[in-house]
Design a protein around this motif. Structure first.
Motif, PDB file in Angstrom:
ATOM      1  N   UNK A   1       0.406  24.580 -42.697  1.00 23.32           N
ATOM      2  CA  UNK A   1       1.031  24.690 -43.969  1.00 23.32           C
ATOM      3  C   UNK A   1       1.613  26.378 -43.754  1.00 23.32           C
ATOM      4  N   UNK A   2       2.512  26.423 -44.480  1.00 24.43           N
ATOM      5  CA  UNK A   2       3.317  27.691 -44.633  1.00 24.43           C
ATOM      6  C   UNK A   2       2.528  28.515 -45.724  1.00 24.43           C
ATOM      7  N   UNK A   3       2.052  29.843 -45.495  1.00 25.66           N
ATOM      8  CA  UNK A   3       1.622  30.535 -46.448  1.00 25.66           C
ATOM      9  C   UNK A   3       2.708  30.697 -47.523  1.00 25.66           C
ATOM     10  N   UNK A   4       2.135  30.663 -48.990  1.00 20.96           N
ATOM     11  CA  UNK A   4       3.141  30.690 -49.788  1.00 20.96           C
ATOM     12  C   UNK A   4       3.534  29.342 -50.421  1.00 20.96           C
ATOM     13  N   UNK A   5       3.572  28.239 -49.604  1.00 16.55           N
ATOM     14  CA  UNK A   5       4.108  26.991 -49.844  1.00 16.55           C
ATOM     15  C   UNK A   5       3.016  25.937 -49.920  1.00 16.55           C
ATOM     16  N   UNK A   6       3.480  24.889 -50.590  1.00 20.29           N
ATOM     17  CA  UNK A   6       2.394  23.879 -50.916  1.00 20.29           C
ATOM     18  C   UNK A   6       1.816  23.461 -49.484  1.00 20.29           C
ATOM     19  N   UNK A   7       0.399  23.341 -49.707  1.00 20.38           N
ATOM     20  CA  UNK A   7      -0.198  22.652 -48.170  1.00 20.38           C
ATOM     21  C   UNK A   7      -0.008  21.211 -48.010  1.00 20.38           C
ATOM     22  N   UNK A   8      -0.415  20.946 -46.747  1.00 20.41           N
ATOM     23  CA  UNK A   8      -0.197  19.438 -46.248  1.00 20.41           C
ATOM     24  C   UNK A   8      -0.810  19.261 -45.165  1.00 20.41           C
ATOM     25  N   UNK A   9      -0.554  18.070 -44.511  1.00 20.91           N
ATOM     26  CA  UNK A   9      -1.247  17.459 -43.344  1.00 20.91           C
ATOM     27  C   UNK A   9      -0.377  16.586 -42.513  1.00 20.91           C
ATOM     28  N   UNK A  10      -0.965  16.351 -41.263  1.00 19.66           N
ATOM     29  CA  UNK A  10      -0.022  15.775 -40.324  1.00 19.66           C
ATOM     30  C   UNK A  10      -0.824  14.384 -40.479  1.00 19.66           C
ATOM     31  N   UNK A  11       0.329  13.316 -40.344  1.00 17.06           N
ATOM     32  CA  UNK A  11      -0.342  11.708 -40.134  1.00 17.06           C
ATOM     33  C   UNK A  11       0.435  11.001 -39.289  1.00 17.06           C
ATOM     34  N   UNK A  12      -0.170   9.778 -38.842  1.00 15.47           N
ATOM     35  CA  UNK A  12       0.575   9.057 -37.882  1.00 15.47           C
ATOM     36  C   UNK A  12       0.179   9.549 -36.436  1.00 15.47           C
ATOM     37  N   UNK A  13      -0.633   9.615 -36.229  1.00 14.86           N
ATOM     38  CA  UNK A  13      -1.096  10.202 -34.769  1.00 14.86           C
ATOM     39  C   UNK A  13      -1.021   8.849 -33.801  1.00 14.86           C
ATOM     40  N   UNK A  14      -1.165   9.259 -32.568  1.00 17.34           N
ATOM     41  CA  UNK A  14      -1.378   8.107 -31.478  1.00 17.34           C
ATOM     42  C   UNK A  14      -2.330   7.185 -31.601  1.00 17.34           C
ATOM     43  N   UNK A  15      -2.249   5.933 -31.514  1.00 16.35           N
ATOM     44  CA  UNK A  15      -3.154   4.897 -31.834  1.00 16.35           C
ATOM     45  C   UNK A  15      -3.448   4.103 -30.554  1.00 16.35           C
ATOM     46  N   UNK A  16      -2.558   4.194 -29.375  1.00 18.76           N
ATOM     47  CA  UNK A  16      -2.749   3.474 -28.050  1.00 18.76           C
ATOM     48  C   UNK A  16      -2.139   4.230 -27.188  1.00 18.76           C
ATOM     49  N   UNK A  17      -2.899   4.889 -26.423  1.00 18.26           N
ATOM     50  CA  UNK A  17      -2.150   6.201 -25.597  1.00 18.26           C
ATOM     51  C   UNK A  17      -1.608   5.290 -24.322  1.00 18.26           C
ATOM     52  N   UNK A  18      -2.466   4.022 -23.840  1.00 18.58           N
ATOM     53  CA  UNK A  18      -2.229   3.280 -22.615  1.00 18.58           C
ATOM     54  C   UNK A  18      -0.615   2.631 -22.962  1.00 18.58           C
ATOM     55  N   UNK A  19       0.166   2.522 -22.088  1.00 17.01           N
ATOM     56  CA  UNK A  19       1.192   1.994 -22.312  1.00 17.01           C
ATOM     57  C   UNK A  19       1.067   0.086 -22.494  1.00 17.01           C
ATOM     58  N   UNK A  20       2.291  -0.145 -23.247  1.00 19.97           N
ATOM     59  CA  UNK A  20       1.933  -1.782 -23.206  1.00 19.97           C
ATOM     60  C   UNK A  20       1.851  -2.536 -22.125  1.00 19.97           C
ATOM     61  N   UNK A  21       2.737  -2.245 -21.171  1.00 22.32           N
ATOM     62  CA  UNK A  21       2.590  -2.800 -19.676  1.00 22.32           C
ATOM     63  C   UNK A  21       1.210  -1.934 -18.995  1.00 22.32           C
ATOM     64  N   UNK A  22       0.374  -2.651 -19.085  1.00 19.04           N
ATOM     65  CA  UNK A  22      -1.124  -1.918 -18.448  1.00 19.04           C
ATOM     66  C   UNK A  22      -0.887  -1.813 -16.998  1.00 19.04           C
TER      67      UNK A  22
END
Length: 308
Positions: free
Chosen positions: A93-114
């Motif tokens: 968050x930026x000081x003096x601005x509305x606070x916030x969060x990050x979302x949508x992180x990685x759920x599958x690190x391994x490639x679809x083609x294992x």
């Protein structure tokens, strides 16, 4: 009589078209710009979102990062990356601005083609079995390190304590725990007690925050897909805030106990959710994943005992 009806219909149609034309140009009553079209005030800090700017926000306050919101209108373009006076990117968050969060992180690190992942045979077998039983420790309120930390339901907050030379990563929907990244130039201790979050040290490479972590135990999954690891895991993360609403994330896994060679994940994107604060979350009271404790997501299996 027919001509009179035709004249009335044409008049109504013309008035409707005129109303639509005025609406699409953003002109409201009294000739003023419609709501959401008025000019915003100047930002308090370079790169911070202007006060009152939409910033791609949807109905729930979640920032859609310059895409379209539910209303169908074009959202305001993302603001530049916010920076500290020394030029380093702000990761939270930026000081003096509305606070916030990050979302949508990685759920599958391994490639679809294992086949692209250098699994040792036992590690691949464990990964495939976890796709079936799904007994993930995180769903039983255990802290989860590596990239799994960024896949919590309510987002993750990065809190920079520059006077302490530390960055705290706060989890929300899960064990409600935190992880420390030491930014003071220290090295990893020679002897570490293995833990879920390990020991993290960070440094900057240009605008990218590089975080090096060792000292993990084997009690968690690295992601929601169950990518396995051992206590030999050396996990390197790269965070790049490319604009105000976007955090790029990539990880390199080096674990000679589970893989035949180091490998690097694809680039994942986390999005900024503005106007949100951390809130009290007791995992045991708010756990809505009972099916993940006793069986797969599709069905419940009570034929065998499983103790967390």
């Amino acid at each position: 009589m027919r001509r009179s009806k035709l004249t009335i219909l044409l008049a109504i149609g013309g008035a409707t078209l005129l109303f639509l034309a005025l609406t699409t140009t953003g002109i409201g009553q009294g000739g003023t710009p419609a709501a959401g079209q008025r000019g915003a005030q100047a930002p308090a800090l370079p790169g911070a979102p202007a006060a009152g700017a939409a910033g791609g926000q949807g109905r729930g306050g979640g920032n859609r990062g310059g895409g379209q919101g539910r209303g169908g209108g074009n959202a305001a373009p993302a603001q530049p990356t916010p920076r500290w006076p020394d030029g380093k990117p702000m990761m939270g968050s930026v000081p003096g601005q509305p606070t916030g969060r990050w979302s949508g992180g990685p759920t599958r690190m391994a490639a679809r083609d294992l086949d692209q992942v250098p699994f040792q045979p036992w590690a691949k077998a464990v990964f495939q079995q976890r796709q079936i039983d799904q007994f993930e420790p995180h769903t039983r309120c255990h802290a989860s390190g590596a990239s799994r930390q960024f896949s919590t339901p309510y987002g993750t907050e990065l809190l920079e304590m520059r006077d302490l030379q530390r960055i705290y990563i706060m989890d929300e929907g899960g064990p409600h725990s935190y992880r420390i990244i030491y930014m003071d130039g220290r090295q990893h201790p020679a002897k570490l007690i293995p833990s879920n979050y390990g020991h993290s040290i960070g440094h900057w490479e240009g605008d990218t925050l590089v975080v090096d972590t060792v000292g993990y135990n084997e009690k968690f999954w690295m992601d929601t897909a169950g990518t396995p690891h051992t206590a030999q895991l050396h996990f390197v993360e790269r965070f790049t805030r490319s604009d105000f609403n976007t955090l790029q994330y990539q990880a390199t896994i080096e674990d000679s106990g589970a893989y035949t060679a180091p490998w690097t994940t694809a680039m994942f994107t986390m999005r900024w959710t503005a106007n949100s604060d951390l809130f009290e979350y007791i995992c045991q009271d708010n756990n809505h994943g009972p099916e993940l404790m006793i069986g797969s997501q599709e069905s419940e299996d009570r034929s065998r005992q499983f103790v967390p």
